[in-house]
Design an enzyme around this catalytic site. Structure first.
Site, PDB file in Angstrom:
ATOM      1  N   THR A 242     -53.304   6.154 -45.033  1.00  0.00           N
ATOM      2  CA  THR A 242     -52.464   5.834 -46.189  1.00  0.00           C
ATOM      3  C   THR A 242     -51.020   5.599 -45.745  1.00  0.00           C
ATOM      4  O   THR A 242     -50.631   5.930 -44.617  1.00  0.00           O
ATOM      5  CB  THR A 242     -52.492   6.961 -47.244  1.00  0.00           C
ATOM      6  OG1 THR A 242     -51.924   8.143 -46.666  1.00  0.00           O
ATOM      7  CG2 THR A 242     -53.896   7.250 -47.737  1.00  0.00           C
TER       8      THR A 242
ATOM      9  N   THR B 154     -51.983  13.044 -34.924  1.00  0.00           N
ATOM     10  CA  THR B 154     -52.202  11.756 -34.258  1.00  0.00           C
ATOM     11  C   THR B 154     -51.867  11.843 -32.773  1.00  0.00           C
ATOM     12  O   THR B 154     -52.631  11.367 -31.919  1.00  0.00           O
ATOM     13  CB  THR B 154     -51.353  10.664 -34.947  1.00  0.00           C
ATOM     14  OG1 THR B 154     -51.743  10.598 -36.315  1.00  0.00           O
ATOM     15  CG2 THR B 154     -51.559   9.316 -34.291  1.00  0.00           C
TER      16      THR B 154
ATOM     17  N   GLY C  58     -41.498  15.755 -28.341  1.00  0.00           N
ATOM     18  CA  GLY C  58     -41.032  14.527 -27.713  1.00  0.00           C
ATOM     19  C   GLY C  58     -42.134  13.730 -27.039  1.00  0.00           C
ATOM     20  O   GLY C  58     -41.900  12.609 -26.578  1.00  0.00           O
TER      21      GLY C  58
ATOM     22  N   GLY D  19     -58.475  13.482 -39.452  1.00  0.00           N
ATOM     23  CA  GLY D  19     -58.439  13.572 -40.903  1.00  0.00           C
ATOM     24  C   GLY D  19     -57.149  13.009 -41.476  1.00  0.00           C
ATOM     25  O   GLY D  19     -56.264  12.546 -40.761  1.00  0.00           O
ATOM     26  N   ALA D  20     -57.060  13.042 -42.791  1.00  0.00           N
ATOM     27  CA  ALA D  20     -55.834  12.650 -43.498  1.00  0.00           C
ATOM     28  C   ALA D  20     -55.206  13.919 -44.046  1.00  0.00           C
ATOM     29  O   ALA D  20     -55.858  14.639 -44.806  1.00  0.00           O
ATOM     30  CB  ALA D  20     -56.171  11.683 -44.627  1.00  0.00           C
TER      31      ALA D  20
ATOM     32  N   LYS E  73     -60.292   7.008 -37.754  1.00  0.00           N
ATOM     33  CA  LYS E  73     -59.399   7.495 -38.816  1.00  0.00           C
ATOM     34  C   LYS E  73     -60.005   6.988 -40.122  1.00  0.00           C
ATOM     35  O   LYS E  73     -59.867   5.806 -40.475  1.00  0.00           O
ATOM     36  CB  LYS E  73     -57.979   6.922 -38.583  1.00  0.00           C
ATOM     37  CG  LYS E  73     -56.967   7.282 -39.657  1.00  0.00           C
ATOM     38  CD  LYS E  73     -56.264   8.597 -39.417  1.00  0.00           C
ATOM     39  CE  LYS E  73     -55.254   8.897 -40.526  1.00  0.00           C
ATOM     40  NZ  LYS E  73     -54.615  10.205 -40.370  1.00  0.00           N
TER      41      LYS E  73
ATOM     42  N   GLY F  78     -48.960  21.316 -32.399  1.00  0.00           N
ATOM     43  CA  GLY F  78     -48.684  19.881 -32.414  1.00  0.00           C
ATOM     44  C   GLY F  78     -47.379  19.486 -31.756  1.00  0.00           C
ATOM     45  O   GLY F  78     -47.244  18.370 -31.255  1.00  0.00           O
TER      46      GLY F  78
ATOM     47  N   GLY G 106     -48.648  16.603 -36.325  1.00  0.00           N
ATOM     48  CA  GLY G 106     -48.875  16.074 -34.983  1.00  0.00           C
ATOM     49  C   GLY G 106     -50.332  15.782 -34.663  1.00  0.00           C
ATOM     50  O   GLY G 106     -50.705  15.694 -33.481  1.00  0.00           O
TER      51      GLY G 106
ATOM     52  N   PRO H  94     -46.083  19.006 -25.969  1.00  0.00           N
ATOM     53  CA  PRO H  94     -44.631  19.189 -25.903  1.00  0.00           C
ATOM     54  C   PRO H  94     -43.904  18.343 -26.939  1.00  0.00           C
ATOM     55  O   PRO H  94     -44.301  17.207 -27.205  1.00  0.00           O
ATOM     56  CB  PRO H  94     -44.261  18.723 -24.491  1.00  0.00           C
ATOM     57  CG  PRO H  94     -45.520  18.416 -23.784  1.00  0.00           C
ATOM     58  CD  PRO H  94     -46.654  18.401 -24.764  1.00  0.00           C
TER      59      PRO H  94
HETATM   60  N1  LIG Z   1     -45.240  16.461 -29.874  1.00  0.00           N
HETATM   61  C1  LIG Z   1     -44.553  15.547 -30.554  1.00  0.00           C
HETATM   62  N2  LIG Z   1     -43.550  14.887 -29.940  1.00  0.00           N
HETATM   63  C2  LIG Z   1     -42.846  13.955 -30.600  1.00  0.00           C
HETATM   64  N3  LIG Z   1     -43.017  13.629 -31.862  1.00  0.00           N
HETATM   65  C3  LIG Z   1     -43.994  14.244 -32.517  1.00  0.00           C
HETATM   66  C4  LIG Z   1     -44.824  15.225 -31.902  1.00  0.00           C
HETATM   67  N4  LIG Z   1     -45.715  15.649 -32.812  1.00  0.00           N
HETATM   68  C5  LIG Z   1     -45.455  14.954 -33.928  1.00  0.00           C
HETATM   69  N5  LIG Z   1     -44.416  14.120 -33.757  1.00  0.00           N
HETATM   70  C6  LIG Z   1     -43.841  13.216 -34.772  1.00  0.00           C
HETATM   71  O1  LIG Z   1     -43.966  13.852 -36.026  1.00  0.00           O
HETATM   72  C7  LIG Z   1     -44.408  12.931 -36.997  1.00  0.00           C
HETATM   73  C8  LIG Z   1     -45.699  13.398 -37.572  1.00  0.00           C
HETATM   74  O2  LIG Z   1     -46.680  13.466 -36.550  1.00  0.00           O
HETATM   75  P1  LIG Z   1     -48.106  12.819 -36.755  1.00  0.00           P
HETATM   76  O3  LIG Z   1     -47.982  11.442 -37.316  1.00  0.00           O
HETATM   77  O4  LIG Z   1     -48.875  12.950 -35.485  1.00  0.00           O
HETATM   78  O5  LIG Z   1     -48.689  13.795 -37.881  1.00  0.00           O
HETATM   79  P2  LIG Z   1     -50.114  13.818 -38.501  1.00  0.00           P
HETATM   80  O6  LIG Z   1     -50.508  15.234 -38.538  1.00  0.00           O
HETATM   81  O7  LIG Z   1     -50.976  12.879 -37.737  1.00  0.00           O
HETATM   82  O8  LIG Z   1     -49.889  13.300 -39.982  1.00  0.00           O
HETATM   83  P3  LIG Z   1     -50.885  12.446 -40.936  1.00  0.00           P
HETATM   84  O9  LIG Z   1     -51.450  13.439 -41.890  1.00  0.00           O
HETATM   85  O10 LIG Z   1     -49.944  11.493 -41.589  1.00  0.00           O
HETATM   86  O11 LIG Z   1     -51.894  11.758 -40.104  1.00  0.00           O
HETATM   87  C9  LIG Z   1     -44.521  11.585 -36.320  1.00  0.00           C
HETATM   88  O12 LIG Z   1     -43.347  10.852 -36.576  1.00  0.00           O
HETATM   89  C10 LIG Z   1     -44.648  11.927 -34.866  1.00  0.00           C
HETATM   90  O13 LIG Z   1     -44.108  10.910 -34.050  1.00  0.00           O
HETATM   91 MG   LIG Z   2     -51.814  11.180 -38.240  1.00  0.00          MG
END
Ligand SMILES: Nc1ncnc2c1ncn2[C@@H]1O[C@H](COP(=O)(O)OP(=O)(O)OP(=O)(O)O)[C@@H](O)[C@H]1O
Ligand SMILES: [Mg+2]
Length: 240
Positions: free
Chosen positions: A59, A17, A222, A128-129, A55, A190, A15, A220
């Site tokens: 990838t 992003t 969602g 970060g990635a 960012k 997250g 989470g 939260p």
């Molecule tokens: N609080 C949240 N509510 C709804 N969906 C979420 C939530 N947190 C994460 N997600 C969903 O979970 C998935 C992963 O979240 P996100 O892309 O933010 O991860 P990340 O840590 O940024 O990963 P990356 O390393 O790829 O950047 C996404 O599909 C995102 O929509």
């Molecule tokens: Mg991300």
């Protein structure tokens, strides 16, 4: 005062992003309205703080597919968004770059770019990635080395999962940051469910105790599906 906030996580998909989007809303304050004040390519600046998001490596997307910064734009309306390198395979940047046969910028180059941005922005958010130790360049340097190369003051936030297993993963990430003498502002969960199970309820108390780092926010579950108006209205309330 922190100018660069570095969003790392205990894993990919935790989470980061959505958390970055929520932090952008929080730092921009009244500068960021649901109508996307600021104009294409400009820093949002209208009474709140100017915020840019970086960012360095994206990838798992082709040139015309949406990346993480498109999620930030969709959720916040922010347009001061900067993607470093984009790679097709959904892999760590160094692995994806090797398979694609493309060179990666050095972390020093990323750091210089961010330092330059920070001259004219109040806050730069850096996502970060994957997790902390994922490499960003061919020397195997990652987000920690990038941070250490910054001339601008910075701090990390660690995005964590809510459920069973997070005490270990969060502890490992915090320990790795501390071992490198990198400052940590807090933990952000997250995705916090509407009905937390027993492990989640206990983790909320145990995460700060076991890591020594406060939980400063909970996104939260969602939240990623909210429209821009609802997201920007609610996001500041997700932080302590
Ligand atoms: N609080 C949240 N509510 C709804 N969906 C979420 C939530 N947190 C994460 N997600 C969903 O979970 C998935 C992963 O979240 P996100 O892309 O933010 O991860 P990340 O840590 O940024 O990963 P990356 O390393 O790829 O950047 C996404 O599909 C995102 O929509
Ligand atoms: Mg991300």
């Amino acid at each position: 005062m922190t100018k660069v906030l570095i969003i790392t996580g205990t894993d990919t998909g935790v989470g980061k992003t959505i958390c970055t989007a929520a932090l952008a809303t929080r730092y921009a304050g009244s500068a960021l309205r649901a109508d996307g004040v600021g104009g294409a390519g400009s820093a949002v600046r209208a009474g709140g703080g100017s915020v840019a998001v970086v960012k360095p490596a994206q990838t798992g997307v082709t040139a015309d597919e949406p990346g993480d910064l498109d999620d930030v734009r969709r959720l916040t309306g922010l347009t001061d968004l900067h993607e470093g390198v984009r790679l097709r395979d959904p892999l760590a940047p160094t692995t994806a770059a090797r398979r694609e046969g493309v060179p990666l910028p050095t972390v020093a180059a990323h750091a210089k770019f961010i330092d330059d941005l920070a001259i004219t922005r109040e806050t730069v958010l850096l996502e970060g990635a994957g997790g902390l130790l994922v490499g960003l360049d061919e020397d195997g340097h990652g987000l920690a080395e990038l941070a250490a190369a910054l001339n601008t003051p910075f701090a990390f936030v660690v995005v964590t999962r809510s459920g069973l297993g997070t005490l270990n993963h969060t502890g490992l990430t915090v320990e790795a940051l501390r071992a490198r003498s990198l400052p940590i502002d807090g933990l952000i969960i997250g995705s916090w469910p509407a009905e937390p199970d027993l492990a989640e309820q206990c983790n909320l108390d145990d995460l700060p105790v076991t890591t020594g780092v406060p939980v400063i926010g909970r996104i939260p579950a969602g939240a990623g599906q909210l429209d821009q108006a609802a997201f920007t209205a609610a996001a500041p309330g997700w932080f302590a």
